[in-house]
Scaffold this active site. Structure first.
Site, mmCIF file in Angstrom:
data_model
loop_
_atom_site.group_PDB
_atom_site.id
_atom_site.type_symbol
_atom_site.label_atom_id
_atom_site.label_comp_id
_atom_site.label_asym_id
_atom_site.label_seq_id
_atom_site.Cartn_x
_atom_site.Cartn_y
_atom_site.Cartn_z
ATOM 1 C CE1 TYR A 135 -0.079 26.361 44.437
ATOM 2 C CE2 TYR A 135 -0.919 28.608 44.328
ATOM 3 C CZ TYR A 135 -0.784 27.420 45.001
ATOM 4 O OH TYR A 135 -1.350 27.290 46.231
ATOM 5 C CE LYS A 190 6.563 11.983 47.675
ATOM 6 N NZ LYS A 190 6.449 11.351 49.000
ATOM 7 C CG ASP A 222 6.442 12.047 52.491
ATOM 8 O OD1 ASP A 222 7.557 12.612 52.325
ATOM 9 O OD2 ASP A 222 6.257 10.847 52.212
ATOM 10 C CG ASP A 246 -0.934 26.814 49.346
ATOM 11 O OD1 ASP A 246 -1.190 27.859 49.991
ATOM 12 O OD2 ASP A 246 -1.818 26.035 48.938
ATOM 13 C CG ASP A 250 -2.489 27.465 55.235
ATOM 14 O OD1 ASP A 250 -1.934 28.556 54.984
ATOM 15 O OD2 ASP A 250 -3.692 27.237 55.008
HETATM 16 C C1 IPM Z 1 -1.859 31.552 49.899
HETATM 17 C C2 IPM Z 1 -3.229 31.239 49.394
HETATM 18 C C3 IPM Z 1 -3.216 31.379 47.871
HETATM 19 C C4 IPM Z 1 -2.265 30.347 47.320
HETATM 20 C C5 IPM Z 1 -4.588 31.293 47.196
HETATM 21 C C6 IPM Z 1 -5.578 32.263 47.785
HETATM 22 C C7 IPM Z 1 -4.494 31.482 45.717
HETATM 23 O O1 IPM Z 1 -3.627 29.984 49.802
HETATM 24 O O2 IPM Z 1 -1.398 32.692 49.697
HETATM 25 O O3 IPM Z 1 -1.245 30.679 50.505
HETATM 26 O O4 IPM Z 1 -2.646 29.182 47.114
HETATM 27 O O5 IPM Z 1 -1.109 30.680 47.108
HETATM 28 MG MG MG Z 2 -2.273 29.040 51.142
#
Ligand code: IPM
Ligand code: MG
Length: 367
Positions: A135, A190, A222, A246, A250
């Site tokens: 990042y 990884k 993975d 990240d 999710d």
């Molecule tokens: C998160 C989001 C951010 C990230 C984006 C909006 C930059 O997806 O907070 O997970 O990738 O960290």
């Molecule tokens: Mg995210």
């Protein structure tokens, strides 16, 4: 205690307003000041993270953040896009430790895309390193390739890198968090392919020697993605890098069937923190009064716990949220047959009522 309130874009202002209302109901000495961020700040002053907003955040004990982003900004140059506000805050405040709980509330077990028995009682804490990895790694950019498969062609590149102290400090955070829970950490890497993550694994293992009471296992990313949908309850604390965190956070959030319920905290070494819902700005439902404010309200609870040293007040918010769920109140995202559908404000009001000890009156939303 100073709180910078940054509502942002999309549903951000609506959900943050409810969290602010809940914080006020606690009658604590909180000084709250609001500033624009993201697309809203770009519209107002040409930059997603204006210097005045950054200064307010830096001088606060904590930042309460809504959400940023809208498709309409996708064509802007990267430095001006709303997402740069959150990346900039993470970097400028040094918010390296990101806590993303994925908790399946018993009332919402059936909202998950997985079978109820796989997620009932799920309670995972993903700890994502937030200021390093691909990042932020330099160099990055575009250039003409001099080697690789197609020398002479245009190419783009990013840099994945972690220094030893960066890995050490997030490993300490994870082991210490595990001590407050079930004393188990899974480090996700990884290492079979990437030098950066072989190093990650080595350093986490080294730090682990200081935590003999905590159990550590290592998993490739993975496989971790697969295990999260196969047997998510095998995890407790998961620690990983910025990029993998990240993606996995999710995935884990979705297992709970209620991303509208999940808070998050991003802390620096001084416990200054940024608190935001795990979901995004949802421009498709912005302004309709239907967004679920509970993730933001629960983020405010995390703020009281981690940055403001008021675990008592955090408990009050969390039990109030439990009470409104138990009373059957649901915003559309978590609604199911038999429950009472309410909008953003009615949900916030109900949490306030639960905090102040009034009986919860229900103002339903016509559906
Ligand atoms: C998160 C989001 C951010 C990230 C984006 C909006 C930059 O997806 O907070 O997970 O990738 O960290
Ligand atoms: Mg995210």
């Amino acid at each position: 205690m100073k709180i910078a309130v940054l509502p942002g874009d999309g549903i951000g202002p609506e959900i943050v307003a409810e969290a602010v209302k809940v914080l006020r109901a606690l009658e604590l000495p909180l000084e709250m000041e609001e500033a624009p961020v993201g697309g809203a700040a770009y519209e107002a002053s040409g930059h997603p993270l204006p210097p005045s907003t950054l200064a307010l955040a830096k001088n606060a004990d904590a930042v309460l953040f809504g959400a940023v982003g809208d498709w309409k900004y996708d064509k802007l140059e990267r430095a001006l896009r709303p997402e740069q506000a959150i990346l900039g805050l993470r970097k400028e405040l040094g918010l390296f430790a990101n806590f993303r709980p994925a908790v399946c509330y018993k009332e919402l077990t059936h909202a998950s895309s997985l079978k109820p028995e796989l997620v009932a009682g799920l309670d995972i804490l993903i700890i994502r390193e937030l200021t390093g990895d691909i990042y932020f790694g330099q160099p990055r950019g575009r250039r003409t390739a001099v080697d690789g498969h197609f020398p002479g062609s245009e190419e783009a590149f990013d840099t994945m890198r972690y220094s030893k102290p960066e890995i050490e400090r997030i490993a300490h955070v994870a082991f210490q968090a595990a001590r407050q829970r079930s004393k188990r950490v899974t480090s996700v890497d990884k290492a079979n392919v990437l030098e950066t993550f072989q190093f990650w694994k080595d350093v986490v293992t080294e730090v682990h020697a200081q935590y003999p009471d905590v159990e550590l296992d290592h998993m490739y990313v993975d496989n971790a993605a697969m295990q999260l949908v196969k047997a998510p309850k095998r995890f407790d604390v998961v620690v990983t890098g910025n990029m993998f965190g990240d993606i996995l956070s999710d995935e884990a959030a979705m297992l709970t069937g209620s991303i509208g319920m999940l808070p998050s905290a991003s802390l620096n070494a001084r416990n200054q923190g940024l608190y935001e819902p795990s979901h995004g700005s949802a421009p498709d439902i912005a302004g309709q009064g239907v967004a679920n404010p509970l993730a933001t309200i629960l983020s405010a609870a995390m703020m009281l716990r981690y940055s403001l040293q008021r675990p008592d007040a955090a408990d009050r918010i969390e039990s109030a949220v439990g009470a409104v769920l138990a009373a059957g109140l649901r915003t559309p995202d978590i609604w199911s047959e038999g429950a009472t559908k309410v909008g953003t404000r009615a949900m916030g009001d109900a949490v306030v009522e639960a905090i102040t000890g009034k009986t919860i009156t229900i103002k339903t939303k016509k559906s």
